[in-house]
Write a protein that holds these residues in place. Structure first.
Motif, mmCIF file in Angstrom:
data_model
loop_
_atom_site.group_PDB
_atom_site.id
_atom_site.type_symbol
_atom_site.label_atom_id
_atom_site.label_comp_id
_atom_site.label_asym_id
_atom_site.label_seq_id
_atom_site.Cartn_x
_atom_site.Cartn_y
_atom_site.Cartn_z
ATOM 1 N N ASP A 40 11.541 5.133 6.867
ATOM 2 C CA ASP A 40 12.124 6.211 7.615
ATOM 3 C C ASP A 40 11.815 7.878 7.193
ATOM 4 N N ILE A 41 12.733 8.009 6.090
ATOM 5 C CA ILE A 41 12.031 9.156 5.404
ATOM 6 C C ILE A 41 10.676 9.540 4.921
ATOM 7 N N LEU A 42 9.849 8.747 4.290
ATOM 8 C CA LEU A 42 8.461 9.327 4.724
ATOM 9 C C LEU A 42 8.027 9.596 5.773
ATOM 10 N N LYS A 43 7.776 9.082 6.926
ATOM 11 C CA LYS A 43 7.481 9.226 7.946
ATOM 12 C C LYS A 43 8.062 10.597 8.474
ATOM 13 N N ILE A 44 8.761 11.177 8.101
ATOM 14 C CA ILE A 44 9.472 12.665 8.194
ATOM 15 C C ILE A 44 9.185 13.341 7.790
ATOM 16 N N GLU A 45 8.513 13.468 6.082
ATOM 17 C CA GLU A 45 8.687 14.065 5.425
ATOM 18 C C GLU A 45 7.194 14.151 4.679
ATOM 19 N N LEU A 46 6.276 12.613 4.462
ATOM 20 C CA LEU A 46 5.003 12.900 4.518
ATOM 21 C C LEU A 46 4.587 11.640 5.325
ATOM 22 N N PRO A 47 4.432 12.046 6.023
ATOM 23 C CA PRO A 47 3.241 10.887 7.145
ATOM 24 C C PRO A 47 2.425 10.742 6.867
ATOM 25 N N GLU A 48 1.498 11.738 6.038
ATOM 26 C CA GLU A 48 0.160 11.584 5.216
ATOM 27 C C GLU A 48 0.239 10.548 4.408
ATOM 28 N N LEU A 49 1.322 10.156 4.366
ATOM 29 C CA LEU A 49 1.447 8.964 3.047
ATOM 30 C C LEU A 49 1.343 7.699 4.157
ATOM 31 N N ASN B 106 2.715 6.987 -7.462
ATOM 32 C CA ASN B 106 1.236 7.846 -7.749
ATOM 33 C C ASN B 106 1.968 9.317 -7.155
ATOM 34 N N LEU B 107 3.247 9.199 -6.281
ATOM 35 C CA LEU B 107 3.879 11.046 -6.464
ATOM 36 C C LEU B 107 4.812 10.786 -7.494
ATOM 37 N N ASP B 108 4.899 12.286 -7.884
ATOM 38 C CA ASP B 108 5.928 13.088 -9.341
ATOM 39 C C ASP B 108 6.809 12.302 -8.655
ATOM 40 N N LYS B 109 7.832 12.249 -10.237
ATOM 41 C CA LYS B 109 8.631 11.387 -10.689
ATOM 42 C C LYS B 109 9.964 12.070 -9.659
ATOM 43 N N LYS B 110 9.752 13.409 -10.338
ATOM 44 C CA LYS B 110 11.571 14.142 -9.175
ATOM 45 C C LYS B 110 10.779 13.772 -7.539
ATOM 46 N N VAL B 111 9.990 13.848 -7.527
ATOM 47 C CA VAL B 111 10.048 14.043 -5.629
ATOM 48 C C VAL B 111 10.807 12.336 -5.421
ATOM 49 N N GLN B 112 9.623 11.408 -6.399
ATOM 50 C CA GLN B 112 10.718 10.140 -5.545
ATOM 51 C C GLN B 112 11.809 9.511 -6.313
ATOM 52 N N GLU B 113 12.517 10.860 -6.999
ATOM 53 C CA GLU B 113 13.762 9.938 -7.197
ATOM 54 C C GLU B 113 13.922 11.017 -5.725
ATOM 55 N N GLN C 110 0.758 -1.277 -0.172
ATOM 56 C CA GLN C 110 -0.315 0.163 -0.470
ATOM 57 C C GLN C 110 1.168 1.221 0.271
ATOM 58 N N VAL C 111 1.794 1.589 0.848
ATOM 59 C CA VAL C 111 2.897 2.639 0.662
ATOM 60 C C VAL C 111 3.045 2.689 -0.494
ATOM 61 N N ILE C 112 4.042 1.719 -0.837
ATOM 62 C CA ILE C 112 4.618 2.008 -2.526
ATOM 63 C C ILE C 112 3.677 1.743 -3.046
ATOM 64 N N ASN C 113 2.515 1.718 -3.775
ATOM 65 C CA ASN C 113 1.913 2.236 -4.426
ATOM 66 C C ASN C 113 1.061 3.820 -4.534
ATOM 67 N N ASN C 114 1.184 4.066 -2.945
ATOM 68 C CA ASN C 114 0.990 5.343 -3.084
ATOM 69 C C ASN C 114 2.445 6.139 -3.115
ATOM 70 N N PHE C 115 3.521 5.644 -2.664
ATOM 71 C CA PHE C 115 4.666 6.266 -2.846
ATOM 72 C C PHE C 115 4.572 6.744 -4.398
#
Length: 436
Positions: free
Chosen positions: A422-431, A371-378, A364-369
């Protein structure tokens, strides 16, 4: 001059002139087998005394010798030899083309028989009834009914063993009454021997009373009543008991229904004694009635396998008194093993469920990830890679790792997932919250 017949007889019948039969051997094997074994022992002594025993302790004797000195016929000889071999009291070696029989006595087995701790009375019971000595419970009216099932001879032997005085004129009813008086005199007031079907009396017995003083207490009718009088009196007593029963019922401690049901399933009366012994065993099982049930069923099954048991219920009650600690331990161990297996299975299932949940969450987390913008993903992947390579420096320049990133991006993300999370928990907790 008159001969001293007494001394002559005693001397002529001394040990050297006789085959001696030990009482315990006689009561264990019965007459024919005991006499044959004693004859073989006597032969062993003779050969040993004459220095004619073989080095292995065996000696020779023929069927002809046995027939001459024991007076047994061929069928008796065959029978006692077969019985002795089955009971391992001796073994026979056929030699010289099977024409000579050499006997080897099993002194350990014979000593075990002679040295038994059982009394002669117990051995006599076993020999007479082909079972262990009679055990009689006497707690309630049901036990009196069970007592009537014993034969006249069994009741006489029971009285003899327990030193209950009886005479040669006593009938079955007299013996039953004396046993009740010996075991539980309080039950005499409730005992009903007055109906025709209670005890089978002969015409001679109809004029005999069931007590020494030719009468019971005032609540029990004399046995000389007519059939109709007996029926009426008996019914009156039953009615009186019903009335008094209700008065005292509330004061009597109620039996445990679960345990009582187990006894009923086994066809055994749940007497006060059986209840007391069952509660002691239940205590050993820390109050677990399922283990008590296994114990009771196991004891019952063991006894059912025995042959010639005339009173299974009585023997079952006796076994309950003698707690089988080996069986207790076995049932406890089986229960512990079963419990352990269940716990291990539960842990395995929990672990599998946890893995499945984690996998679903990860997807689920990877699916949501994704869906983010390619640059943000990179950017997030780059940060996760740095942390991942710090812990796994050997993988950084791996061709396989770089190829995986190109050919199977989702698998790649799974590989660095923990650092990415760990990074997403800090930068995008809503994700992550969505993912959870």
């Amino acid at each position: 001059m008159k001969l001293d017949s007494k001394n002559l007889v005693l001397n002529l019948l001394g040990t050297d002139a006789n085959i001696q039969i030990n009482k315990k051997v006689l009561l264990t094997l019965k007459l024919e087998e005991a006499f044959f074994l004693s004859y073989l022992i006597d032969q062993y002594k003779y050969f040993e005394r004459e220095g004619k025993l073989r080095q292995d302790g065996s000696f020779y004797t023929s069927n002809m010798d046995i027939a001459l000195y024991t007076t047994f016929n061929n069928s008796q000889i065959a029978r006692v030899k077969k019985a002795g071999l089955e009971k391992q009291l001796f073994r026979i070696s056929l030699e010289d083309s099977r024409t000579k029989s050499y006997y080897y006595l099993n002194f350990d087995k014979i000593l075990e028989m002679i040295g038994t701790e059982k009394s002669n009375m117990e051995l006599a019971y076993k020999s007479r009834f082909d079972s262990e000595k009679i055990e009689i419970e006497m707690n309630n009216m049901e036990d009196i009914d069970n007592l009537k099932k014993f034969t006249f001879n069994e009741l006489r032997f029971y009285c003899k063993e327990n030193k209950i005085k009886y005479s040669g004129n006593d009938k079955k009813g007299d013996l039953i009454n004396k046993i009740i008086e010996f075991k539980n005199p309080d039950l005499l007031e409730k005992a009903h021997f007055s109906t025709v079907n209670d005890i089978s009396f002969t015409s001679e017995q109809k004029n005999r009373s069931l007590t020494k003083n030719a009468e019971f207490s005032s609540c029990v009718s004399d046995i000389t009543l007519t059939v109709s009088e007996k029926s009426i009196t008996n019914q009156e007593q039953i009615n009186q008991e019903k009335n008094t029963c209700h008065v005292h019922e509330n004061f009597k401690k109620k039996k445990d229904k679960e345990i009582e049901n187990i006894f009923h399933e086994l066809g055994i009366n749940y007497t006060d004694t059986n209840e007391a012994n069952s509660l002691l065993i239940l205590k050993q099982f820390a109050g677990d009635k399922s283990l008590l049930k296994k114990y009771l069923i196991s004891i019952h099954n063991q006894l059912k396998k025995l042959t010639h048991i005339k009173n299974l219920a009585a023997l079952f009650s006796k076994k309950l008194k003698e707690i089988d600690f080996v069986l207790l331990k076995q049932i406890k161990n089986e229960n512990e093993n079963t419990t352990k297996k269940i716990e291990e299975e539960n842990k395995k299932n929990e672990s599998q469920e946890k893995v499945i949940n984690m996998s679903n969450e990860q997807n689920q987390v990877i699916n949501n990830f994704l869906n983010l913008d390619k640059k943000v993903q990179e950017n997030f992947v780059h940060l996760a890679e740095e942390k991942y390579f710090e812990e796994n420096p050997t993988i950084k320049n791996s061709d396989l790792f770089r190829t995986m990133k190109i050919t199977s991006y989702r698998v790649y993300l799974r590989t660095i997932y923990q650092k990415l999370l760990d990074i997403l928990k800090i930068e995008l907790p809503e994700l992550i919250e969505v993912g959870e």
